[in-house]
Design an enzyme around this catalytic site. Sequence first.
Site, PDB file in Angstrom:
ATOM      1  N   LYS A 131      28.543  21.585  12.915  1.00  0.00           N
ATOM      2  CA  LYS A 131      28.941  21.915  14.288  1.00  0.00           C
ATOM      3  C   LYS A 131      28.499  23.340  14.588  1.00  0.00           C
ATOM      4  CE  LYS A 131      33.017  23.091  17.114  1.00  0.00           C
ATOM      5  NZ  LYS A 131      34.487  23.042  17.272  1.00  0.00           N
ATOM      6  N   ASP A 137      32.926  29.047  21.950  1.00  0.00           N
ATOM      7  CA  ASP A 137      33.798  28.000  22.492  1.00  0.00           C
ATOM      8  C   ASP A 137      34.879  28.617  23.378  1.00  0.00           C
ATOM      9  OD1 ASP A 137      35.291  25.763  23.036  1.00  0.00           O
ATOM     10  OD2 ASP A 137      36.134  25.562  21.001  1.00  0.00           O
ATOM     11  N   LYS A 152      40.466  28.153  27.076  1.00  0.00           N
ATOM     12  CA  LYS A 152      41.398  28.687  26.087  1.00  0.00           C
ATOM     13  C   LYS A 152      42.084  29.941  26.624  1.00  0.00           C
ATOM     14  CE  LYS A 152      38.855  27.296  21.905  1.00  0.00           C
ATOM     15  NZ  LYS A 152      39.885  26.461  21.266  1.00  0.00           N
ATOM     16  N   ASP A 196      32.657  29.631  15.960  1.00  0.00           N
ATOM     17  CA  ASP A 196      32.802  28.181  16.057  1.00  0.00           C
ATOM     18  C   ASP A 196      31.503  27.456  15.676  1.00  0.00           C
ATOM     19  OD1 ASP A 196      34.530  26.075  16.451  1.00  0.00           O
ATOM     20  OD2 ASP A 196      34.131  25.900  18.601  1.00  0.00           O
ATOM     21  N   ASP A 232      37.884  21.139  25.645  1.00  0.00           N
ATOM     22  CA  ASP A 232      37.989  22.014  24.470  1.00  0.00           C
ATOM     23  C   ASP A 232      37.873  21.220  23.164  1.00  0.00           C
ATOM     24  OD1 ASP A 232      38.285  24.337  23.052  1.00  0.00           O
ATOM     25  OD2 ASP A 232      40.451  24.514  23.367  1.00  0.00           O
ATOM     26  N   GLU A 264      35.373  19.825  21.996  1.00  0.00           N
ATOM     27  CA  GLU A 264      33.925  19.679  22.204  1.00  0.00           C
ATOM     28  C   GLU A 264      33.149  19.446  20.917  1.00  0.00           C
ATOM     29  OE1 GLU A 264      35.364  22.501  21.729  1.00  0.00           O
ATOM     30  OE2 GLU A 264      34.010  23.382  20.262  1.00  0.00           O
ATOM     31  N   ARG A 303      33.561  17.488  18.397  1.00  0.00           N
ATOM     32  CA  ARG A 303      33.315  16.082  18.054  1.00  0.00           C
ATOM     33  C   ARG A 303      32.260  15.475  18.972  1.00  0.00           C
ATOM     34  NH1 ARG A 303      39.615  15.059  19.028  1.00  0.00           N
ATOM     35  NH2 ARG A 303      39.545  17.231  18.352  1.00  0.00           N
TER      36      ARG A 303
HETATM   37  N1  BES Z   1      36.870  25.290  17.831  1.00  0.00           N
HETATM   38  C1  BES Z   1      38.135  24.731  18.069  1.00  0.00           C
HETATM   39  C2  BES Z   1      38.983  24.599  16.804  1.00  0.00           C
HETATM   40  C3  BES Z   1      39.432  25.904  16.195  1.00  0.00           C
HETATM   41  C4  BES Z   1      40.625  26.475  16.573  1.00  0.00           C
HETATM   42  C5  BES Z   1      38.681  26.505  15.217  1.00  0.00           C
HETATM   43  C6  BES Z   1      41.048  27.652  15.981  1.00  0.00           C
HETATM   44  C7  BES Z   1      39.105  27.676  14.635  1.00  0.00           C
HETATM   45  C8  BES Z   1      40.292  28.252  15.015  1.00  0.00           C
HETATM   46  C9  BES Z   1      37.976  23.344  18.674  1.00  0.00           C
HETATM   47  O1  BES Z   1      36.857  23.160  19.456  1.00  0.00           O
HETATM   48  C10 BES Z   1      39.164  23.125  19.551  1.00  0.00           C
HETATM   49  O2  BES Z   1      39.295  23.810  20.515  1.00  0.00           O
HETATM   50  N2  BES Z   1      40.000  22.167  19.173  1.00  0.00           N
HETATM   51  C11 BES Z   1      41.174  21.889  19.888  1.00  0.00           C
HETATM   52  C12 BES Z   1      41.314  20.389  19.989  1.00  0.00           C
HETATM   53  C13 BES Z   1      42.336  19.950  20.958  1.00  0.00           C
HETATM   54  C14 BES Z   1      41.902  20.260  22.378  1.00  0.00           C
HETATM   55  C15 BES Z   1      42.530  18.465  20.796  1.00  0.00           C
HETATM   56  C16 BES Z   1      42.355  22.512  19.146  1.00  0.00           C
HETATM   57  O3  BES Z   1      42.320  22.538  17.921  1.00  0.00           O
HETATM   58  O4  BES Z   1      43.248  22.994  19.789  1.00  0.00           O
HETATM   59 ZN    ZN Z   2      35.259  24.344  19.070  1.00  0.00          ZN
HETATM   60 MN    MN Z   3      37.159  23.732  21.459  1.00  0.00          MN
END
Ligand code: BES
Ligand code: ZN
Ligand code: MN
Length: 485
Positions: free
Chosen positions: A250, A255, A262, A273, A332, A334, A336
């Site tokens: 990824k 992000d 966010k 990210d 967010d 994204e 996947r």
């Molecule tokens: N890049 C983030 C995950 C992340 C969060 C990595 C904190 C490192 C530290 C990912 O893209 C994301 O935002 N995931 C969301 C998913 C949710 C919207 C289902 C998350 O983990 O909150």
């Molecule tokens: Zn992300």
């Molecule tokens: Mn995200």
Amino acid sequence: MQITFGASAPEDCQLIAHVVNQGETPVGLEGALAEGAVVARFKGKPGQVFEGFVTRDDVTYRIALAGLGEADSDDRTANLEKAGAALAAKYLRSGEKAMALSLAGAGLSADDATSVLLGLRLRSWRHDVYRTKLAEDKKATLEHVAVTASPDGTSTAWVEKAAIAEGSEFTRMLVTEPANKVYPVSFVEKCVAAFQGTGAELTVLDEDVMKQLGMGALLGVGQGSRQPSRLLAIRWNGGGDESPTVFVGKGVTFDTGGISIKPAAGMEDMKWDMGGAAAVAGGMLTLVKRQAKANVVGVVGLVENMPDGNAQRPGDVVTSMSGQTIEVINTDAEGRLVLCDALHWAQEKFAPKRIVDFATLTGAIIISLGHEHGGLFANDDDLADDLLKAGKDSGDKMWRMPIGPAYDKLIDSPIADIKNVGPRGAGSITAAQFLNRFIKKGTAWAHCDIAGMVWADKPGATWDKGATGFGARLIDRFVANTLEG
Ligand code: BES
Ligand code: ZN
Ligand code: MN
């Protein structure tokens, strides 16, 4: 940092280091030094460093003793790295330019000795390129480690370990660089430069090509950014005729969350990210530099997730390259969306028997496992076991998590084939289930959620703070264990 081998210490070198097993007394030291080590309660524990001073022929030297822990410890390799790292931490900014290091006398093998050197090198890596006003005493001074005595074969064995260092450092550089410097196009450029002349074959897909291929999920994420998206494949054919093992990363170079934006606090962390893509690029660099006898491919999906007037909206439906439609509930989630097209393309193009992806995919994995293990999800027990073992061997530790049909049905969509988020619980697992829907029957697949591992707020085994390089060594060891065995 330069590491050289040869009997004589560099001129003007006033720092001499020795390694000592726990409970053993260092031999050949002046009495005062040996007594000093006892007085200072130096026991040779892993990571413990004693410093004493001696005057020889009117020159005063710093003598360092680095503890290796017990010779028969189960954690021997990690402890050896720790010893090297402790020396680096103590002397990197000490004012000394050179260290004469003896790796003899502790009964080390050549491979053991290179573990000490690897720890030294990794712990002294830093990324000071933007620090134009660094105070003199904060600047790194140690430039040269001269190994003056070591087991036979150490300098040859170091060639392979140095490749590990190079790969890890490449990963750490990519992760550390901010998002105005590392974006999809520049990520590709940095890889092109790093792999130049190595014999690896690089393929870059731009947005037009990806559109023709129908990568609507990946492109949907990138469409809100001024930075065009890219897909990069790095191929190394060092093995026989067998189909390659593929690693997918990824690479969200920043992000923001997109329209599902966010919160501001901590958003700067989302420059890393792309840690999965960086792990894959660094792991591949190690394999290529040490001419691994294996067929491997690294595929990275590179996008920036931004909220502009063209950004995708919550509720949008996109069509992935596999033909499956996806309801984008949360922009967010994204990673996947990027991975599903990268995974599908990689399976079509390379027909791998095994495919392993690396991603900073969910915050939820940090809730589950903290910063000690990456989360491992797999549809194949042998593949999972191989990754767990490679994790233990390399220090990039993973812990297996469950997947299954009960989780899978949580991401059914009322309007499309699948939605990109599930309910609140089991967020890392439903993310893995999403990816699983893009894996062909008969392909062994594993997913490594490394969101808690790529960045550290505290000094660790072989890093100060910041990028850990996680994943690169895991990939290297996994290939060594399973394909080169
Ligand atoms: N890049 C983030 C995950 C992340 C969060 C990595 C904190 C490192 C530290 C990912 O893209 C994301 O935002 N995931 C969301 C998913 C949710 C919207 C289902 C998350 O983990 O909150
Ligand atoms: Zn992300
Ligand atoms: Mn995200």
